[in-house]
Structure formats: C-alpha cells, structure tokens
Design a protein around this motif. Structure first.
Motif, PDB file in Angstrom:
ATOM      1  N   GLY A   1       0.366  -4.091  -2.367  1.00 24.74           N
ATOM      2  CA  GLY A   1       0.816  -4.670  -1.088  1.00 24.74           C
ATOM      3  C   GLY A   1      -0.382  -5.725  -0.223  1.00 24.74           C
ATOM      4  N   THR A   2       0.273  -6.328   0.736  1.00 29.23           N
ATOM      5  CA  THR A   2      -0.870  -7.622   1.282  1.00 29.23           C
ATOM      6  C   THR A   2      -0.222  -7.863   2.530  1.00 29.23           C
ATOM      7  OG1 THR A   2      -1.584  -9.631   1.103  1.00 29.23           O
ATOM      8  CG2 THR A   2       0.466  -9.375   0.004  1.00 29.23           C
ATOM      9  N   ALA A   3      -1.112  -8.005   3.488  1.00 29.41           N
ATOM     10  CA  ALA A   3      -0.671  -8.905   4.884  1.00 29.41           C
ATOM     11  C   ALA A   3      -0.451 -10.304   4.619  1.00 29.41           C
ATOM     12  CB  ALA A   3      -1.647  -8.379   5.878  1.00 29.41           C
TER      13      ALA A   3
ATOM     14  N   ILE B   1      -8.335  -0.364   0.138  1.00 31.68           N
ATOM     15  CA  ILE B   1      -8.215  -1.534   0.663  1.00 31.68           C
ATOM     16  C   ILE B   1      -9.088  -2.708   0.047  1.00 31.68           C
ATOM     17  CG2 ILE B   1      -8.311  -2.627   2.888  1.00 31.68           C
ATOM     18  CD1 ILE B   1      -6.517  -0.181   2.957  1.00 31.68           C
ATOM     19  N   CYS B   2      -8.452  -3.813  -0.028  1.00 29.51           N
ATOM     20  CA  CYS B   2      -9.232  -4.945  -0.820  1.00 29.51           C
ATOM     21  C   CYS B   2      -8.803  -6.163  -0.017  1.00 29.51           C
ATOM     22  CB  CYS B   2      -8.856  -4.892  -2.316  1.00 29.51           C
ATOM     23  SG  CYS B   2      -6.936  -4.982  -2.532  1.00 29.51           S
ATOM     24  N   THR B   3      -9.468  -7.358  -0.490  1.00 29.84           N
ATOM     25  CA  THR B   3      -9.601  -8.508   0.348  1.00 29.84           C
ATOM     26  C   THR B   3      -8.444  -9.425  -0.279  1.00 29.84           C
ATOM     27  OG1 THR B   3     -11.117  -9.515  -1.418  1.00 29.84           O
ATOM     28  CG2 THR B   3     -12.105  -8.580   0.460  1.00 29.84           C
ATOM     29  N   GLY B   4      -7.667  -9.081  -0.913  1.00 29.83           N
ATOM     30  CA  GLY B   4      -6.337  -9.501  -1.149  1.00 29.83           C
ATOM     31  C   GLY B   4      -5.997  -9.287  -2.448  1.00 29.83           C
ATOM     32  N   PHE B   5      -4.757  -9.424  -2.951  1.00 30.01           N
ATOM     33  CA  PHE B   5      -4.008  -8.967  -4.203  1.00 30.01           C
ATOM     34  C   PHE B   5      -4.824  -9.454  -5.330  1.00 30.01           C
ATOM     35  CE2 PHE B   5      -1.763 -10.162  -7.904  1.00 30.01           C
ATOM     36  CZ  PHE B   5      -0.978  -8.884  -7.944  1.00 30.01           C
ATOM     37  N   MET B   6      -5.456 -10.610  -5.274  1.00 26.57           N
ATOM     38  CA  MET B   6      -6.202 -11.064  -6.455  1.00 26.57           C
ATOM     39  C   MET B   6      -7.518 -10.243  -6.747  1.00 26.57           C
ATOM     40  SD  MET B   6      -5.348 -13.851  -7.715  1.00 26.57           S
ATOM     41  CE  MET B   6      -6.601 -15.336  -8.102  1.00 26.57           C
TER      42      MET B   6
ATOM     43  N   ASP C   1       3.461  -5.679  -7.969  1.00 29.82           N
ATOM     44  CA  ASP C   1       3.185  -6.611  -6.757  1.00 29.82           C
ATOM     45  C   ASP C   1       4.327  -6.935  -5.968  1.00 29.82           C
ATOM     46  OD1 ASP C   1       2.407  -8.738  -5.408  1.00 29.82           O
ATOM     47  OD2 ASP C   1       2.573 -10.133  -7.029  1.00 29.82           O
ATOM     48  N   ASP C   2       4.331  -6.183  -4.868  1.00 32.26           N
ATOM     49  CA  ASP C   2       5.222  -6.094  -3.844  1.00 32.26           C
ATOM     50  C   ASP C   2       4.728  -7.135  -2.611  1.00 32.26           C
ATOM     51  OD1 ASP C   2       7.662  -5.173  -2.623  1.00 32.26           O
ATOM     52  OD2 ASP C   2       6.598  -3.847  -1.209  1.00 32.26           O
ATOM     53  N   TYR C   3       4.902  -8.515  -3.060  1.00 28.47           N
ATOM     54  CA  TYR C   3       4.232  -9.465  -2.493  1.00 28.47           C
ATOM     55  C   TYR C   3       4.934  -9.722  -0.986  1.00 28.47           C
ATOM     56  CZ  TYR C   3       7.457 -12.687  -4.698  1.00 28.47           C
ATOM     57  OH  TYR C   3       8.837 -13.433  -5.053  1.00 28.47           O
TER      58      TYR C   3
ATOM     59  N   ALA D   1      -5.267  -6.476   2.060  1.00 32.87           N
ATOM     60  CA  ALA D   1      -4.270  -5.922   1.001  1.00 32.87           C
ATOM     61  C   ALA D   1      -4.890  -4.504   0.579  1.00 32.87           C
ATOM     62  CB  ALA D   1      -4.288  -6.863  -0.201  1.00 32.87           C
ATOM     63  N   TRP D   2      -3.921  -3.992  -0.166  1.00 34.85           N
ATOM     64  CA  TRP D   2      -4.110  -2.399  -0.367  1.00 34.85           C
ATOM     65  C   TRP D   2      -3.381  -1.967  -1.809  1.00 34.85           C
ATOM     66  CZ3 TRP D   2      -1.930  -4.414   4.181  1.00 34.85           C
ATOM     67  CH2 TRP D   2      -0.753  -4.747   4.351  1.00 34.85           C
TER      68      TRP D   2
END
Length: 470
Positions: free
Chosen positions: A308-310, A179-184, A280-282, A321-322
């Motif tokens: 992926g990301t919410a 789990i991460c804080t965003g795609f970036m 990147d499945d944005y 994001a994940w």
C-alpha cells in the motif's frame, strides 16, 4: 584569497580570485552572481560589516564595492531595507531544460495533466498534517531523530496494522510490516529477495514496474487481462514463476476488479507452488458504486504480500509506502534493505502515525472520496450529454476512467487532446509488448488530478478532442 562564505540568513558563496586585487575580485564575483541568476532580483545582501567579516577583508572594501554596483544599477540601497539586487538587472537565466512558453494551443505545453498516477495534490490537508506533525514532534523520543531501522518506526507499523485490518481486511502484525519510500522500492526489494526465475505481470500495467523486476534479475511473463481482470488460472501452466504482481481491487489501468474465481485461482496457485502474489493496492480507499473489495491478502497472509501507499490517498511527495509480508519473507527482505537502501524519513512516519490515529486520515479520505465521486459523475454526465457515442468503463472505483475509442483512432485523439492543452495517455501505452497484440483503442483519463476550479474547463477541452459521433 580562496573561496569564502558569507552569511546573512543564508550562505552566499563568492569566489574572490583573478587579477586586480580584492576590490576588483569582489566586484567581479557579485556581478557574476547577479548576471547568472544565482542572486535573484530583490535578494537582500549581507551588510558590509557582515560580509567583510566573513570574507576576511576590510569593511571599506565591501562598502565601496556595494556603492559602485549601486551606481551601475546592479544593486539598490534604501534606508532601513539594506542592500538588495536591483529589480531591473538582467533577468535570471533560464535553465536549458525550461523552454519559454509556446503559443496558445501548442501541443508541447499542455495546460492540464490527465495522465494517471497522481491525486489532486492541491487538496493535501496542510493544516491537519501540520497539526499532526506538531503533536508527533512534541512526543517523539530522542532516538527518533537518529537513522532509524530498515523496518520503519514502530508507531507507524502499529497504527497501520490496525488501520489496514479495519479498512482493507488485511491480516497484519506490526512485526510483519516494513515501511519503504514508495511502491517502487518495495517492488525492487521483493524482486531481489525472490532471486532468479520469472515473475508474472498483468498484460496491462506500468512499464517501469516491469523494468524494476528485470533489473533485479527476474524475467517477466504477461498474464492476459479481460473484463474479469487478470487470467490467473493461467498461472498453473507457467513454469518457473516465483510470484505474480496483481492489482486485484482495481486493475490498472482497465479499472476492473479481479473476479472472485480468479482471486481464488491466484491464491490456490501460490499455495500449491510455494509462490507469492504481490498485491498492489494502489487506490484501495476510493470506491463509489460498490462495496469496497477487500484485500486479497486476507485470504492467505502466508502467500500474499500486501503493498500500500500514501501516494494516492495523500501525496507522492511524502514518499511513504508499506508492505505486509509473510513471516518467511521478513528477515530476507530486511537483510536486503540493510545493504544501503534509502529509508523513509522518521519524522514523516511519526506524523503519518499521528495523522491516522487521530482520525484525520479517515476524515480526509471521506472528503476526497466525495470530491472524486463528484468529478467522476461530472465526467460521465458531460460525455452522456455531449459525446454519448463514447463508452466509459472502469469508473466504479479509483481516480481514472477508460474511454473507448473507434479502432485505429487512439494516437490521433491523444494528439488532438494535446492541441486542446491536455496531457493524455492511450491505453496502448500500458500494454506489455511481450503480450499478444491488443486491438483495443481507448483513453485513460485521470479525473482525480486536476484541481476543482479547473475541472469544467478540462471537460470542455476533452470533449473537443473526442471524435464526433456518427
């Protein structure tokens, strides 16, 4: 008397320094706080007893200061409502970065934002999210309120493994999800793990993605994009390329899916070279006129990193994001993430896990898919009726459309849109300057961003900005 704090529901900082004694210092500090806007009109102040106790001064000193400021018009006092900052006192200072509104139609102050990257945040499912948060907090173990681990909450990773397998065809194990804080952040971590060499990126994409990669020490090399997506067959002819960043399901921003032959070419290249495809499945959840395109990761989980990301499905503010990683990247990436990278909030992770497992996430996506589908159709219908000469593409999926323009007109139409109160971006803004020059003029219109109640007005303004037909 040095700096002190007073509390009435929230902290009030007053600097009681300067000449004239405590009463004069208190008067000066309160006037300055009101004049600067730090105490806004209507703000309730502490009682004289509470403020005196917190400042360590006599209550009569505070009461006298309040009375004088009421007489001067800085404060107001009414029985039962306490002492407040008067409504007619000087207005709160405007920060330098916030200019006053310009005249109607001024191009520097667009009324509607049609730039891609954000969903309709007004549709965030507040009630359902709050219910999920309450359930998650009720059952959360005590250790969930600590600092957490770099990989993220096991509850969310477990739920995501099931959801991604069911909805996107991803072959995931919870132990391979981070789990991460965003795609970036995910892209930055992966770039640091890859180390030196080059990373291939699509010739149309986001410039700050390329910037993240180069800051990590990698060079970028463009892959040309056409009507079948990125030309992944060209990867085999590129030297020292460690990975390729692709948007296979819905190329950003042109909107085309990666052709099956090119999907296979990307995977075959990664297998042959030991490289990686960063997928990147944005906006993979939003499909309208075709069957969902499954994740590329399902073809080869050992060579494709799924990201992926919410941010599009729920809201960017969640910072969730994940990544689904190949086994051999898990330990190196977690080692980098342990060196001080920010972690997503554990309570937000628990809430999302509950939101997904309860079925609320699927219900929300179905509702938003229908909403965006209707908006897409409204856009297409408006163009067909009032600007039939404008061709629309990239609309089978996602939250934006590409409007083709006559050669050489992109920048003037972007400016015309600003005069109509619309913030728009031209397709050229997303072109990699290292790629061969592109001759295509177009607008990238994010129809998913404006709220429903304003969408008809947005379409009217957009049509007015477009060039007339011949």
């Amino acid at each position: 008397m040095g700096n002190s704090w007073a509390t009435f529901g929230r902290d009030l900082h007053l600097d009681l320094t300067g000449p004239g004694g405590l009463r004069a210092a208190l008067l000066r500090a309160l006037r300055d706080a009101v004049r600067s806007g730090r105490l806004a009109p209507g703000t309730r102040l502490p009682s004289s007893r509470s403020l005196a106790a917190d400042l360590g001064i006599a209550r009569n000193t505070v009461a006298d200061a309040y009375a004088e400021l009421v007489a001067e018009g800085w404060l107001s006092a009414r029985q039962g409502s306490g002492t407040r900052v008067a409504e007619r006192v000087l207005p709160r200072a405007t920060p330098a970065s916030r200019r006053p509104p310009g005249p109607a139609g001024h191009p520097d102050r667009p009324r509607f934002d049609l730039t891609p990257g954000t969903p309709d945040v007004s549709a965030f499912p507040r009630t359902a999210w709050l219910a999920a948060a309450r359930r998650a907090l009720t059952t959360a173990p005590s250790e969930a309120f600590g600092y957490g681990t770099p990989s993220g909450r096991p509850e969310l990773r477990t739920v995501l493994a099931d959801y991604l397998a069911r909805a996107r065809g991803v072959r995931a194990d919870p132990d391979r999800i981070v789990i991460c804080t965003g795609f970036m952040q995910g892209l930055a971590l992966l770039s640091r793990v890859l180390g030196t060499g080059r990373l291939a990126t699509e010739s149309y994409g986001l410039h700050f993605h390329r910037a993240v990669i180069t800051r990590a020490g990698l060079d970028t090399v463009p892959l040309l994009v056409d009507e079948r997506g990125a030309r992944t067959e060209e990867l085999a002819g590129l030297d020292d390329v460690r990975a390729a960043l692709l948007t296979p399901a819905h190329q950003f921003p042109t909107g085309v899916p990666l052709h099956p032959d090119r999907r296979a070419a990307a995977v075959n290249w990664a297998r042959a070279t030991g490289g990686y495809v960063l997928e990147d499945d944005y906006d993979g959840e939003f499909r309208y006129d075709r069957q969902p395109v499954g994740a590329l990761q399902g073809l080869d989980p050992d060579h494709v990193v799924y990201l992926g990301t919410a941010s599009k499905s729920l809201a960017p503010a969640l910072r969730l994001a994940w990544m689904v990683l190949p086994d051999r990247l898990v330990d190196p990436l977690l080692a980098v993430k342990r060196t001080g990278e920010w972690q997503s909030g554990q309570l937000e992770q628990l809430t999302l896990a509950e939101f997904i497992s309860s079925g609320a996430y699927d219900r929300h996506l179905r509702g938003m898919r229908l909403r965006y589908w209707r908006r897409r159709d409204q856009l297409v219908a408006a163009l067909a009726d009032r600007a039939p000469h404008v061709h629309v593409s990239g609309i089978a999926a996602g939250l934006h459309a590409v409007l083709e323009l006559p050669p050489g007109t992109e920048q003037s139409i972007v400016q015309a849109a600003r005069w109509q109160g619309l913030a728009l971006e031209g397709l050229s803004n997303f072109h990699d300057p290292a790629a061969p020059p592109a001759s295509r003029d177009a607008l990238v219109v994010a129809y998913g961003t404006p709220p429903d109640h304003s969408f008809a007005g947005v379409l009217d303004a957009l049509i007015r900005a477009l060039p007339p037909g011949e």
